[in-house]
Design an enzyme around this catalytic site. Structure first.
Site, PDB file in Angstrom:
ATOM      1  N   ASN A 436      -4.740 -14.119  -0.069  1.00 18.84           N
ATOM      2  CA  ASN A 436      -4.273 -12.711   0.143  1.00 18.84           C
ATOM      3  C   ASN A 436      -5.392 -11.641   0.880  1.00 18.84           C
ATOM      4  O   ASN A 436      -6.081 -11.785   0.253  1.00 18.84           O
ATOM      5  CB  ASN A 436      -3.820 -11.943  -1.308  1.00 18.84           C
ATOM      6  N   GLU A 437      -4.797 -11.533   1.961  1.00 20.61           N
ATOM      7  CA  GLU A 437      -5.839 -10.534   2.742  1.00 20.61           C
ATOM      8  C   GLU A 437      -7.231 -11.106   2.679  1.00 20.61           C
ATOM      9  O   GLU A 437      -8.255 -10.392   2.416  1.00 20.61           O
ATOM     10  CB  GLU A 437      -5.741  -9.097   1.993  1.00 20.61           C
ATOM     11  N   ASN A 501       0.779  -7.346   5.110  1.00 18.96           N
ATOM     12  CA  ASN A 501       0.711  -6.308   4.077  1.00 18.96           C
ATOM     13  C   ASN A 501       0.447  -5.139   4.676  1.00 18.96           C
ATOM     14  O   ASN A 501      -0.617  -4.884   5.094  1.00 18.96           O
ATOM     15  CB  ASN A 501      -0.358  -6.625   2.719  1.00 18.96           C
ATOM     16  N   TYR A 507      -0.812   4.226   2.726  1.00 21.47           N
ATOM     17  CA  TYR A 507      -2.598   4.333   2.951  1.00 21.47           C
ATOM     18  C   TYR A 507      -2.418   4.718   4.317  1.00 21.47           C
ATOM     19  O   TYR A 507      -3.544   5.539   4.650  1.00 21.47           O
ATOM     20  CB  TYR A 507      -2.952   2.828   2.879  1.00 21.47           C
ATOM     21  N   TRP A 592       6.009  -4.291  -2.642  1.00 22.28           N
ATOM     22  CA  TRP A 592       4.711  -4.135  -3.578  1.00 22.28           C
ATOM     23  C   TRP A 592       5.070  -2.924  -4.525  1.00 22.28           C
ATOM     24  O   TRP A 592       5.063  -1.783  -3.965  1.00 22.28           O
ATOM     25  CB  TRP A 592       3.502  -4.040  -2.858  1.00 22.28           C
ATOM     26  N   LYS A 613       2.659   1.329  -7.919  1.00 29.42           N
ATOM     27  CA  LYS A 613       3.732   1.078  -6.950  1.00 29.42           C
ATOM     28  C   LYS A 613       4.918   0.184  -7.446  1.00 29.42           C
ATOM     29  O   LYS A 613       5.736  -0.068  -6.705  1.00 29.42           O
ATOM     30  CB  LYS A 613       3.042   0.399  -5.671  1.00 29.42           C
TER      31      LYS A 613
END
Ligand code: GCB
Length: 880
Positions: A436-437, A501, A507, A592, A613
């Site tokens: 992930n990321e 994502n 954001y 998410w 979230k």
């Protein structure tokens, strides 16, 4: 043959002992749940020694974690335990009498993060990784009668020199709970047995080699280990259908050499197979492998689920289940909940699955690591397609090193193998995620690292372990389509598919309306890389059920701080889904996140240490408005849900009423008076300008046989209105005057004087000193502003004469003449305002009064820039 009744009694007896029925058939598994002693921190003396005195240690049951994190209050719960370090467990257990001459294993379904295991003082092994099952061979350490197992677990932060330094994940916003947080069991089996040391896997693996309407062929691989003497064995592999009827069988006879490990594969054919077909028909077969010794005695036996299906991903058609496109409408799930942390029960897993099913999702991303087997079993049975993920988050290397250290790479690869072997047989698993990321974090103030070599290596491991499933990676923070490449490593393309994502409306820019960019961005990624299947791994927004706003477009969002109004989360999802739904090339999208989850890095919304979230609260008790939006969009059940029901005491007497529904239209009445029919476009039905009467208001919505109700209150003035502009947050002053959050505006943008400084926060630095507006008797009226070349307020007020007071200051200019604008109130002449000239300086409060006459129920205020932009921080309107 054993008479039925006797068999039943024996079975009950075994079950009472916590021994699985398999005991009678070659393998006995005893859950070691009760009677553990626990000590947090290092111990004096040798806690591994059988004679060590642990009487003073705490009595606990396993699953257990010592950490307690996350609560709904703006201060951390007084009983929080965020300790990361060593925890010791000890348990006295009695070796089953039938264990003599057999193999004895201890099985840990997970131990966080690093675990060392001793039995009777003898070290049996170490496991590194918080999320996977492992076993240790205790045969040579156990003795008849009482034994003692000691386990040292360590969930220290991955600082230099820590035992967790190279154990992935070494980053992430979720809290790494410590402890024996999944079940522990004792397994007794034959000297010749199905391998228990196969990376925590079941030792048998079913691979579908052909599948059509006439027949399915399943190649079953069994790994065997013979710790005893050479023996002639029979390996019997059977497949039973959903009713338990045998549909295929194979037997292989061979001799197992002493002290060897070996593997055998056999192909079984099932005529007229019934496919595992997601939610529509999650049909399961069962695969059983038995190892038989002399005279047919069962030496060992393992059962696993089997679902007959194919999975694939196409860059244009998306995810294919059994060859047919199936858009994955998914949610992300973390394995934690309030009070229990990671130490979940079967009932907890079941409740999570039931809530996800009710929502109408058909897929779950198991963020960001290997989840517990019971959850995979539930997904198999319910037809959920899973994205199963390696626990590797953000960082491809340790701070200060550009290249992944070999120890970290080895650990990531080992955990990749564990993830796949342990979950290989679950038909629900659609894709393996390699991380992930994992992005080169140069722009985030972290040491840049080369991400691609590690990701390529992990993808190779995944393909070697399981060529039948596609792989994926969740990517973020990469160069946007059409932007100039900034030279950082990009991970898209290291796996078969990618999922981005993306937090537009949260954001990104901090404005809800930005969510409407999501579709164009995804189309851009698809265009730039037309052969790579793309999806959306995460999107979403925070939502606090006790925080509300009057207009979600009123100001900037506090994306990792407070407040985080429930309404904002809901609208971000409305806008996002409107963008994503029509994009047929997407292979899947995952909200998410399904549940609020622990994040000790956060102080968000109305909580501490929680990532807000979730569509559902941390304790699973409240479904937020956004939950109902997806239920309307995804579920086949009729849905009608009035939103904003927790915002009972309204700041304004005129509101927009919204409902979520999958009916084409809905009706609304307030206090028995019909307000008309609204079309439910994209599942959202809107009634603008609904007037509330003083006191309680009963709102009733109806649609296609559904009814939903809520009660709202308005106790404010009738001939006055107070607006706090440029912000999503209303305020009540000490004198009792209540200001709603910014509303009734058209045009302009809202800004906050002292936004929470996310970048500084992320870098662990001190916040800058707050900016202060001089001369503000009530600073909360000078904490935000709306600004623009031209904007208007249309305030609902009964006809009559009013006095308008504007509160304002200049946040940017310091000299007169640099900003000049006019304000025109209904029925009045334009008033010219130079904030600096009027206040005597920049950053200094002033007020402007003007009269207004209302005819037709609306007081308008028109702001127009003459030099620069107009602005206002708060508006009071009172009757003259
Ligand atoms: C992400 C991460 C996830 C975070 C989420 C957030 O991109 O993958 O772990 O929790 O964003 O809420 O910021």
């Amino acid at each position: 043959m054993m008479p039925n009744r006797v068999f039943a009694i024996v079975l009950l007896f075994l079950l009472a002992l916590g021994v699985s029925p398999a005991a009678a058939q070659g393998r006995a598994e005893t859950t070691l749940a009760e009677g553990w002693r626990f000590h947090l921190g290092e111990v004096r003396g040798d806690a591994t020694a059988a004679g060590f005195d642990d009487a003073a240690w705490q009595r606990v049951a396993v699953p257990h974690t010592w950490n307690k994190v996350g609560n709904y209050a703006v201060t951390r719960r007084p009983d929080a335990n965020t300790t990361r370090g060593v925890g010791w467990y000890r348990l006295r257990f009695t070796l089953p009498a039938n264990a003599a001459g057999k193999r004895v294993y201890l099985q840990f379904d997970a131990a966080s993060i690093v675990a060392d295991v001793w039995v009777n003082g003898r070290k049996l092994g170490r496991h590194e990784g918080a999320f996977s099952r492992f076993r240790v061979d205790a045969t040579d350490a156990v003795r008849p009668g009482e034994n003692i197992v000691a386990v040292k677990v360590d969930n220290s932060k991955p600082d230099p020199g820590s035992p967790t330094e190279f154990v992935v994940p070494i980053s992430g916003d979720f809290f790494m709970y410590g402890g024996l947080y999944r079940p522990v069991s004792l397994i007794v089996t034959g000297q010749a047995h199905i391998d228990l040391l196969d990376h925590g896997g079941p030792g048998i693996y079913g691979r579908i080699t052909t599948l059509n309407d006439a027949a399915a062929t399943v190649a079953v691989l069994t790994r065997l280990r013979n710790s005893g003497r050479v023996s002639a064995v029979t390996l019997r592999t059977r497949i039973a259908d959903g009713d338990g009827r045998q549909v295929a069988q194979a037997e292989q006879r061979f001799s197992l050499a002493a002290g060897t490990a070996t593997a055998r594969e056999t192909a079984l054919t099932i005529a007229r197979p019934r496919r595992w077909n997601g939610l529509d028909d999650p049909y399961l077969y069962r695969m059983t492998v038995e190892l038989l010794g002399r005279g047919g005695a069962v030496l060992d036996r393992v059962e696993q689920p089997l679902g007959l299906r194919t999975v694939a991903v196409d860059a244009d058609k998306g995810f294919l289940l059994n060859g047919r496109p199936m858009r994955l409408n998914g949610v992300n799930r973390h394995q934690d909940r309030q009070e229990k942390g990671w130490a979940l029960t079967q009932a907890d897993h079941e409740q999570d699955m039931a809530l996800i099913e009710e929502l109408g999702a058909n897929s779950i991303r198991l963020a960001h690591y290997n989840h517990a087997t019971p959850f995979f079993d539930l997904a198999d049975r319910n037809g959920m397609v899973l994205w199963a993920e390696l626990g590797l988050v953000n960082l491809a290397s340790i701070p200060g090193k550009a290249d992944t250290p070999p120890a970290m790479k080895a650990n990531a690869e080992a955990q990749m193998v564990e993830l796949i072997r342990q979950n290989y047989n679950h038909p629900s698993v659609g894709v393996w995620s390699i991380g992930n990321e994992i992005t080169n974090w140069a722009s985030k103030g972290l040491t840049p690292s080369n991400a691609r070599p590690l990701m390529n290596a992990l993808n190779a491991v995944a393909k070697r372990e399981d060529p039948t499933r596609p792989t994926t990676i969740a990517a973020c923070c990469e160069v946007l389509p059409g932007e100039k490449d900034d030279g950082r490593d990009r991970t898209a393309g290291t796996a078969d598919t990618v999922a981005y994502n993306l937090y537009y409306g949260w954001y990104t820019s901090g404005r809800v309306a930005d969510a409407a960019r999501l579709g164009a961005v995804m189309q851009g990624y698809h265009r730039e890389n037309p052969t790579l299947p793309v999806g959306v791994g995460e999107y979403g927004a925070g939502g606090a059920i006790s925080q509300h706003t009057d207009n979600v477009h009123g100001g900037k969002i506090e994306s990792i701080y407070r407040p985080q109004a429930e309404e904002i989360q809901a609208v971000v999802h409305e806008l996002s889904w409107r963008e994503l739904k029509p994009l047929d090339f997407l292979w899947g999208t995952w909200v998410w996140q399904m549940f609020d989850a622990t994040s000790d890095l956060r102080e968000e919304g109305d909580s501490s240490d929680i990532n807000t979230k979730g569509l559902v609260t941390f304790d699973r008790s409240v479904k937020k408005d956004a939950y109902w939006f997806y239920k309307a969009a995804w579920s086949k059940a009729p849905v009608l849900h009035l939103t904003g029901r927790r915002y009972v005491d309204r700041a304004y007497p005129v509101i927009e009423v919204r409902a979520y529904s999958n009916a084409p239209e809905a009706q609304l009445s307030v206090n028995g008076r019909a307000l008309g029919t609204a079309a439910c476009a994209d599942f959202v039905c809107v009634w603008p300008g609904v007037r509330l009467v003083p006191g309680e208001n009963a709102l009733v919505a109806t649609a296609a046989g559904q009814t939903d109700r809520m009660t709202l209150r308005y106790t404010g003035p009738e001939r006055a209105i107070h607006v706090r502009t440029g912000t999503l947050e209303g305020v009540t002053l000490a004198g009792g005057t209540r200001y709603g959050s910014d509303d009734f505006f058209d045009g302009g943008l809202g800004f906050t004087l002292n936004p929470y400084q996310r970048e500084l926060y992320a870098a662990g630095q001190q916040r800058k000193a707050a900016r202060v507006v001089a001369g503000a008797r009530e600073p909360r009226l000078y904490a935000s502003w709306r600004t623009g070349k031209a904007f208007r307020y249309a305030l609902p007020l009964p006809d009559g004469q009013y006095r308008v007071t504007l509160h304002l200051f200049d946040p940017a200019e310091t000299a007169p003449g640099k900003r000049v604008f006019t304000v025109t109130a209904s029925g009045g002449a334009p008033v010219r305002i130079d904030p600096v000239a009027k206040a005597g300086a920049g950053m200094t409060a002033t007020t402007v009064e003007l009269p207004a006459t209302v005819r037709g129920g609306t007081l308008t205020l028109d702001f127009a820039g003459v030099v620069g932009e107009a602005l206002v921080s708060a508006i009071d309107v009172v009757a003259r």
